[in-house]
Design an enzyme around this catalytic site. Structure first.
Site, short mmCIF file in Angstrom:
data_model
loop_
_atom_site.label_atom_id
_atom_site.label_comp_id
_atom_site.label_asym_id
_atom_site.label_seq_id
_atom_site.Cartn_x
_atom_site.Cartn_y
_atom_site.Cartn_z
N ARG A 144 1.28 2.52 13.26
CA ARG A 144 0.72 1.62 14.27
C ARG A 144 1.49 0.31 14.39
NH1 ARG A 144 -4.70 1.41 11.35
NH2 ARG A 144 -3.48 2.51 9.82
N HIS A 199 4.12 -3.82 11.73
CA HIS A 199 3.77 -2.41 11.89
C HIS A 199 3.51 -1.79 10.53
CE1 HIS A 199 7.38 -0.23 10.41
NE2 HIS A 199 8.04 -1.32 10.76
N CYS A 200 2.72 -0.69 10.56
CA CYS A 200 2.49 0.10 9.35
C CYS A 200 3.12 1.46 9.58
CB CYS A 200 1.00 0.19 9.03
SG CYS A 200 0.01 0.90 10.36
N SER A 201 2.60 2.50 8.96
CA SER A 201 3.24 3.81 9.03
C SER A 201 3.10 4.48 10.39
CB SER A 201 2.67 4.74 7.95
OG SER A 201 1.27 4.87 8.12
#
EC number: 2.7.1.211
Length: 661
Positions: free
Chosen positions: A30, A26-28
């Site tokens: 998504r 995951h990113c910030s």
């Protein structure tokens, strides 16, 4: 129970199960999935999960937008799925299995330039500010700001220092970024970059004005090598950077560990520096000049209007494929060769056009709170120069706003190029992009920005209402005939009110009766206090404000779906009409508590079948509205809906009919 356990389980199921997940990170905002078979992902079902705000596929990854709470969701997903977490870099590596060679090459290019973008943006802002200080003639000052003020003259001179560091010494950043991306020694990449821009060398900007006999050289006795720098040159730096990385990887395999710290850097760096100045630099310079000359010629030729219109029209699709990262190299080469670029203004205008299409969607879907969580930030992001959230989250979902933005971008780009609008720097896109534009062409660029706002906004509305490229966001034309309901002094009704809704469709083949689902007040769906339904985003229909808790079927058919939260029942009529019975507004948040379902999937029903009971008091106490909505979701089959009655109705009473194509 974990906060997102239910939604995480649903996402795992609809994404194809654990066995379909090659990697997840995951990113910030998504969840990033690499799927073994992307076709197994049920995008429609995933979009219906309450926590999901949108999704898109990019660079081989299936990305699901969750929002700021993505870290918590991710932890819950890992718990319920049993999938081992991986780093974002490992996820990117796994994603390459879903990419063809061209996509992989573009992905590598993107990974090289992405770490440099913050510096390029800062450099663009600095040069844009210097552009204001020294490039604009102010009548009130009798000249430019730097001519009028010694302070601003000093500021302008000082700002050249970081501007030069960012753009003239760009090869250092490129060779470092390649070393970082390839997992090799980053300081060697930095040293290699410095050897390409050393003050000992003739500055690349001075080569054209220097006579061949005056160019300095290294004399090896049997050969001479020109001492030419590669300031702001992209391709020479990339060729040298990759050679250094591959040499280091090669020598690591064969040089013993005990002496590798000495000989691996030596055997990697020295041959690369020599090759960079003898072979790679001149070849890269030639290739870069060839590319920039072709682009500049196309944008300044007699058919520049066509070239610029096509580029402006196709830039957004390039972003989807990732090929737009190539334009960074071309822009930098244009600036190096011609002192400015006529490509970047069109990129900034494309940003604005995509944002304006989203603005139109916000206007058309006003009040859709869930969508606005994506659309409003995405629009702002576009106007500031980043288009991916808007394109993947909104415009590509509906298609027609994406195409409307492409048309607006093409027209705006064509106008800007015909007016010879050029940028002194890149990195600052969207509305702030005007800072990078040469001051003499601010007025035509402003007009081009207005075109990039008005045309996509207007076309998006027209495309939706006319059904052009619009498959999932229909607007059915409405024709209303009203006979005013009058009452005698004693309250008796002497006439009734009739509403008729028809579509422009022709060739209707069948007619199906529609019935009241409860005792209460029937009204048109456009009067429902929920924009998703009132704007008919889900489809045509009607609604009833119930006065008791019994809910009956609106058509004869069978039950095909009962939502887990029990507030929605899906029916399929005998003539193939998909009908949604939606009990209450925003009642999904009540997790099924006020509802008792009396049917199961597969049951046959008629207008006399009791589907469910809803606790009206409990729903109202929860602050929700009790409207029961009957929505015809397969709009492509609906040729027209006629309500023969409004106002007070009883269960199983015919209230209208629908024409089915």
């Amino acid at each position: 129970m974990a906060k997102y356990q239910i939604d995480a389980k649903k996402l795992l199921e609809e994404i194809g199960g654990k066995e379909n997940i090659a990697a997840v990170s995951h990113c910030s905002t998504r969840m990033r999935f690499v799927l073994n078979n992307p076709q197994k992902a049920n995008e429609k079902a995933i979009e219906d999960i309450p926590s999901v705000k949108g999704m898109f596929t990019n660079a081989g990854q299936f990305q699901v937008i969750i929002g700021n709470d993505v870290a918590t969701f991710y932890n819950d997903f890992v718990t319920v799925s049993g999938v081992e977490s991986v780093s974002k870099e490992q996820s990117k590596a796994a994603a390459k299995q879903n990419m063809h060679p061209v996509q992989r090459a573009v992905a590598v290019l993107a990974e090289i330039f992405t770490p440099l973008i913050p510096a390029i943006i800062v450099g663009g802002l600095i040069l844009g500010f210097r552009n204001v200080l020294e490039g604009i003639q102010f009548e009130s000052l009798g000249g430019t700001i730097v001519e009028h003020s010694q302070f601003w003259n000093g500021v302008n001179a000082f700002l050249w220092l970081p501007g030069e560091a960012i753009f003239h010494f760009l090869p250092v950043g490129i060779t470092w970024s390649i070393a970082k991306k390839m997992g090799t020694t980053q300081i060697l990449g930095i040293v290699l970059g410095i050897t390409l821009v050393s003050p000992q060398l003739l500055n690349a900007y001075s080569v054209a004005s220097t006579a061949a006999s005056d160019i300095p050289f290294w004399d090896f006795g049997f050969a001479q090598v020109n001492m030419i720098g590669y300031q702001a040159q992209v391709i020479p730096a990339m060729l040298a950077g990759f050679m250094l990385a591959y040499l280091e990887i090669f020598f690591r395999k064969y040089i013993p560990q005990s002496i590798s710290m000495i000989f691996v850097p030596l055997f990697s760096l020295l041959p690369t520096v020599l090759a960079a100045h003898v072979i790679l630099g001149p070849i890269g310079w030639t290739i870069g000049s060839w590319i920039s000359n072709i682009v500049n010629t196309g944008l300044t030729s007699s058919i520049s209007w066509l070239f610029s219109a096509v580029f402006g029209f196709l830039y957004a699709p390039l972003v989807i494929t990732g090929l737009h990262h190539m334009t960074n190299a071309i822009d930098m080469q244009l600036i190096a060769d011609f002192g400015s670029t006529n490509l970047w203004p069109m990129i900034a205008l494309s940003n604005i056009a995509q944002g304006s299409a989203v603005l139109a969607i916000i206007f058309l879907h006003k009040g859709n709170k869930k969508e606005e969580q994506i659309s409003i930030p995405a629009m702002i992001s576009c106007y500031l120069g980043v288009t991916e959230p808007a394109m993947f989250g909104i415009n590509l979902k509906y298609v027609y706003p994406f195409v409307a933005a492409m048309v607006g971008s093409g027209l705006a780009g064509m106008f800007a190029n015909l007016m010879d609008v050029r940028a002194n720097a890149i990195g600052v896109g969207g509305l702030p992009g005007i800072l990078a534009i040469q001051a003499a062409t601010w007025v035509p660029f402003t007009i081009a920005m207005i075109i990039a706002v008005i045309v996509p906004f207007g076309l998006t509305i027209v495309f939706r209402k006319q059904g052009i490229l619009n498959k999932i966001d229909p607007v059915i034309s409405i024709k209303e005939t009203t006979e005013w309901q009058l009452q005698t002094p004693n309250g008796n009704s002497i006439s009734s009110q009739k509403f008729e809704t028809v579509s422009s469709a022709v060739g209707c083949t069948t007619t199906e009766k529609l019935f009241a689902v409860a005792k209460g007040q029937l009204k048109e769906i456009i009067k429902v206090d929920d924009p998703v339904f009132s704007q008919k985003i889900m489809g045509e229909g009607y609604a009833i404000e119930p006065t008791n808790q019994k809910v009956y079927a609106p058509v004869s058919g069978k039950v095909i779906n009962i939502y887990e939260t029990q507030h929605v029942i899906g029916l399929l009529s005998k003539d193939g009409l998909e009908v949604l019975v939606h009990m209450g507004l925003d009642t999904v948040e009540l997790k099924g508590v006020p509802f008792t379902i009396h049917v199961k999937e597969g049951d046959q029903v008629t207008e006399k079948t009791l589907l469910a009971e809803m606790n009206i008091v409990a729903i109202e106490q929860a602050g929700k509205k009790t409207d029961i909505l009957i929505v015809l979701t397969n709009s492509d089959k609906v040729a027209g809906l006629t309500l023969s009655k409004t106002g007070s109705v009883h269960p199983s009473e015919q209230v209208g009919e629908v024409k089915i194509k």
